[in-house]
Scaffold this motif. Structure first.
Motif, PDB file in Angstrom:
ATOM      1  N   TYR A   1       0.835  -1.203   0.000  1.00 31.02           N
ATOM      2  CA  TYR A   1       0.000   0.000   0.000  1.00 31.02           C
ATOM      3  C   TYR A   1       0.873   1.258   0.000  1.00 31.02           C
ATOM      4  N   ALA A   2       1.999   1.223   0.748  1.00 25.51           N
ATOM      5  CA  ALA A   2       2.874   2.393   0.813  1.00 25.51           C
ATOM      6  C   ALA A   2       3.519   2.665  -0.539  1.00 25.51           C
ATOM      7  N   GLU A   3       3.991   1.618  -1.191  1.00 24.58           N
ATOM      8  CA  GLU A   3       4.606   1.784  -2.510  1.00 24.58           C
ATOM      9  C   GLU A   3       3.614   2.344  -3.517  1.00 24.58           C
ATOM     10  N   LEU A   4       2.373   1.885  -3.456  1.00 26.14           N
ATOM     11  CA  LEU A   4       1.359   2.345  -4.393  1.00 26.14           C
ATOM     12  C   LEU A   4       1.119   3.849  -4.228  1.00 26.14           C
ATOM     13  N   LEU A   5       0.975   4.300  -3.005  1.00 22.38           N
ATOM     14  CA  LEU A   5       0.761   5.726  -2.735  1.00 22.38           C
ATOM     15  C   LEU A   5       1.971   6.562  -3.137  1.00 22.38           C
ATOM     16  N   GLN A   6       3.144   6.092  -2.782  1.00 19.32           N
ATOM     17  CA  GLN A   6       4.367   6.835  -3.088  1.00 19.32           C
ATOM     18  C   GLN A   6       4.603   6.928  -4.595  1.00 19.32           C
ATOM     19  N   GLU A   7       4.390   5.830  -5.287  1.00 20.08           N
ATOM     20  CA  GLU A   7       4.597   5.835  -6.726  1.00 20.08           C
ATOM     21  C   GLU A   7       3.597   6.729  -7.442  1.00 20.08           C
ATOM     22  N   CYS A   8       2.375   6.805  -6.939  1.00 17.00           N
ATOM     23  CA  CYS A   8       1.372   7.670  -7.550  1.00 17.00           C
ATOM     24  C   CYS A   8       1.791   9.130  -7.414  1.00 17.00           C
ATOM     25  N   ALA A   9       2.275   9.510  -6.234  1.00 11.12           N
ATOM     26  CA  ALA A   9       2.752  10.882  -6.035  1.00 11.12           C
ATOM     27  C   ALA A   9       3.911  11.192  -6.972  1.00 11.12           C
ATOM     28  N   ILE A  10       4.835  10.255  -7.104  1.00 10.76           N
ATOM     29  CA  ILE A  10       5.982  10.444  -7.991  1.00 10.76           C
ATOM     30  C   ILE A  10       5.524  10.548  -9.447  1.00 10.76           C
ATOM     31  N   PHE A  11       4.596   9.691  -9.834  1.00 13.61           N
ATOM     32  CA  PHE A  11       4.058   9.680 -11.198  1.00 13.61           C
ATOM     33  C   PHE A  11       3.460  11.043 -11.550  1.00 13.61           C
ATOM     34  N   ILE A  12       2.655  11.596 -10.656  1.00 18.64           N
ATOM     35  CA  ILE A  12       2.001  12.883 -10.906  1.00 18.64           C
ATOM     36  C   ILE A  12       3.032  14.005 -10.956  1.00 18.64           C
ATOM     37  N   VAL A  13       3.937  14.038  -9.972  1.00 21.54           N
ATOM     38  CA  VAL A  13       4.926  15.114  -9.922  1.00 21.54           C
ATOM     39  C   VAL A  13       5.834  15.090 -11.148  1.00 21.54           C
ATOM     40  N   GLU A  14       6.266  13.912 -11.563  1.00 26.53           N
ATOM     41  CA  GLU A  14       7.128  13.833 -12.748  1.00 26.53           C
ATOM     42  C   GLU A  14       6.390  14.299 -13.994  1.00 26.53           C
ATOM     43  N   ASP A  15       5.092  14.048 -14.051  1.00 29.33           N
ATOM     44  CA  ASP A  15       4.294  14.533 -15.178  1.00 29.33           C
ATOM     45  C   ASP A  15       4.209  16.056 -15.138  1.00 29.33           C
ATOM     46  N   VAL A  16       3.974  16.616 -13.951  1.00 22.95           N
ATOM     47  CA  VAL A  16       3.925  18.074 -13.799  1.00 22.95           C
ATOM     48  C   VAL A  16       5.254  18.701 -14.213  1.00 22.95           C
ATOM     49  N   GLN A  17       6.345  18.066 -13.814  1.00 21.00           N
ATOM     50  CA  GLN A  17       7.675  18.617 -14.069  1.00 21.00           C
ATOM     51  C   GLN A  17       8.040  18.652 -15.549  1.00 21.00           C
ATOM     52  N   ARG A  18       7.273  17.961 -16.371  1.00 22.48           N
ATOM     53  CA  ARG A  18       7.525  18.025 -17.821  1.00 22.48           C
ATOM     54  C   ARG A  18       7.141  19.385 -18.403  1.00 22.48           C
ATOM     55  N   SER A  19       6.258  20.119 -17.697  1.00 24.38           N
ATOM     56  CA  SER A  19       5.816  21.411 -18.222  1.00 24.38           C
ATOM     57  C   SER A  19       6.173  22.587 -17.321  1.00 24.38           C
ATOM     58  N   ARG A  20       6.466  22.330 -16.052  1.00 23.80           N
ATOM     59  CA  ARG A  20       6.820  23.423 -15.150  1.00 23.80           C
ATOM     60  C   ARG A  20       7.504  22.873 -13.909  1.00 23.80           C
ATOM     61  N   PRO A  21       8.236  23.719 -13.184  1.00 23.03           N
ATOM     62  CA  PRO A  21       8.912  23.240 -11.973  1.00 23.03           C
ATOM     63  C   PRO A  21       7.909  22.788 -10.913  1.00 23.03           C
ATOM     64  N   CYS A  22       8.258  21.770 -10.186  1.00 19.35           N
ATOM     65  CA  CYS A  22       7.425  21.301  -9.076  1.00 19.35           C
ATOM     66  C   CYS A  22       8.334  20.744  -7.991  1.00 19.35           C
ATOM     67  N   LYS A  23       8.429  21.487  -6.906  1.00 18.43           N
ATOM     68  CA  LYS A  23       9.251  21.073  -5.783  1.00 18.43           C
ATOM     69  C   LYS A  23       8.424  20.641  -4.579  1.00 18.43           C
ATOM     70  N   LYS A  24       7.103  20.899  -4.666  1.00 14.85           N
ATOM     71  CA  LYS A  24       6.240  20.500  -3.552  1.00 14.85           C
ATOM     72  C   LYS A  24       4.912  19.991  -4.099  1.00 14.85           C
ATOM     73  N   PHE A  25       4.514  18.814  -3.618  1.00 18.64           N
ATOM     74  CA  PHE A  25       3.218  18.221  -3.950  1.00 18.64           C
ATOM     75  C   PHE A  25       2.344  18.303  -2.706  1.00 18.64           C
ATOM     76  N   VAL A  26       1.140  18.856  -2.868  1.00 17.63           N
ATOM     77  CA  VAL A  26       0.235  19.027  -1.730  1.00 17.63           C
ATOM     78  C   VAL A  26      -1.038  18.228  -1.984  1.00 17.63           C
ATOM     79  N   LEU A  27      -1.348  17.311  -1.083  1.00 15.20           N
ATOM     80  CA  LEU A  27      -2.570  16.518  -1.168  1.00 15.20           C
ATOM     81  C   LEU A  27      -3.566  17.048  -0.146  1.00 15.20           C
ATOM     82  N   LEU A  28      -4.731  17.488  -0.627  1.00 10.90           N
ATOM     83  CA  LEU A  28      -5.793  18.000   0.229  1.00 10.90           C
ATOM     84  C   LEU A  28      -6.882  16.936   0.344  1.00 10.90           C
ATOM     85  N   LEU A  29      -7.108  16.443   1.565  1.00  9.52           N
ATOM     86  CA  LEU A  29      -8.063  15.363   1.802  1.00  9.52           C
ATOM     87  C   LEU A  29      -9.292  15.904   2.517  1.00  9.52           C
ATOM     88  N   ASP A  30     -10.424  15.875   1.840  1.00  8.41           N
ATOM     89  CA  ASP A  30     -11.660  16.369   2.423  1.00  8.41           C
ATOM     90  C   ASP A  30     -12.522  15.198   2.911  1.00  8.41           C
TER      91      ASP A  30
END
Length: 257
Positions: free
Chosen positions: A169-198
């Protein structure tokens, strides 16, 4: 004094699960053209004034500019404590917008207030919550239309992978965050990922064990991610829902009301 730094291993396995599920969907938007919001009836609601508007700048500054020292267990959990009907969900929608206007920050808000919650593994609540959170993260990040179909394709791909190799479960969550951030970094800098849980209390109402939220926090906040930091913010009626004590000295627990 001995210093132990836990560095996230170079996982690459679950990326194929994410790509397979996203590629199966007919309408997946670019990261810069996100259309989904966690609030009901946004065309009407987002035009109305809301309680807490004065706090947006305060929260945005606190989350976007925090400079925790590198290493494990130094990322921050922010908690919005408020009663029912006080506008917590609306606040997070506005906070997400404000954070995404900050350089180097990418924020995604997810909610548990819908009927999406289904247990992936009836014997493992931590994996079930990880699958549920990852599905929501991908859905909101890429504005995936037709959640039910997306969930079926994702769980099919994940079960196939689990039968071949497996992922925690930990690997799945961590890899998803990495996947999203690396995608963001293709178009702009991203040094912080913020997850908002409602509305995380909905997990308990759906039969997810309280300890699973602690596992979610630990998986994302207690590791040093490669090249970026993670912050998490959540809403709650009280801290007991989150498994957080008001007397806790844990450096990753920051309660704000």
């Amino acid at each position: 004094m001995e210093v132990v730094v836990m560095v996230l291993p170079d996982f690459v396995c679950a990326v194929d699960v994410f790509r397979t599920a996203l590629n199966s969907q007919p309408n997946v938007n670019d990261l810069n053209n996100r259309t989904l919001t966690i609030i009901d009836n946004p065309d009407f609601t987002l035009k109305q004034p809301y309680i807490g508007s004065a706090l947006i700048d305060q929260w945005t500054d606190a989350i976007a500019t925090s400079e925790n020292p590198p290493g494990p267990k130094t990322n921050t959990l922010y908690v919005m404590l408020a009663g029912m009907g006080k506008g917590k969900t609306r606040f997070f929608v506005e906070l997400e917008k404000a954070l995404n206007q900050r350089e180097g920050v990418f924020a995604v808000a997810i909610t548990f207030s819908s009927g999406w919650i289904q247990k992936f593994d009836k014997s493992d609540d931590s994996m079930s919550i990880a699958v549920d959170v990852v599905l929501r993260m991908l859905t909101m990040t890429y504005s995936v239309a037709g959640f039910e179909n997306f969930r079926k394709e994702f769980t099919k791909a994940l079960r196939g992978f689990q039968s071949r190799q497996g992922v925690t479960y930990a690997e799945l969550l961590q890899e998803c965050a990495i996947f999203i951030v690396e995608d963001v970094q293709r178009s702009r800098p991203c040094k912080k990922f913020v997850l908002l849980l409602d509305e995380p209390k909905r997990l308990l109402e759906a039969g997810i064990a309280a300890g699973a939220f602690h596992d979610l926090r630990s998986a994302l906040l207690d590791y040093e991610m490669p090249g970026f930091r993670i912050s998490m913010a959540t809403t709650a009626l009280d801290l007991s829902t989150l498994g957080v004590s008001t007397t806790s000295n844990h450096e990753s627990d920051a309660a704000t009301s």
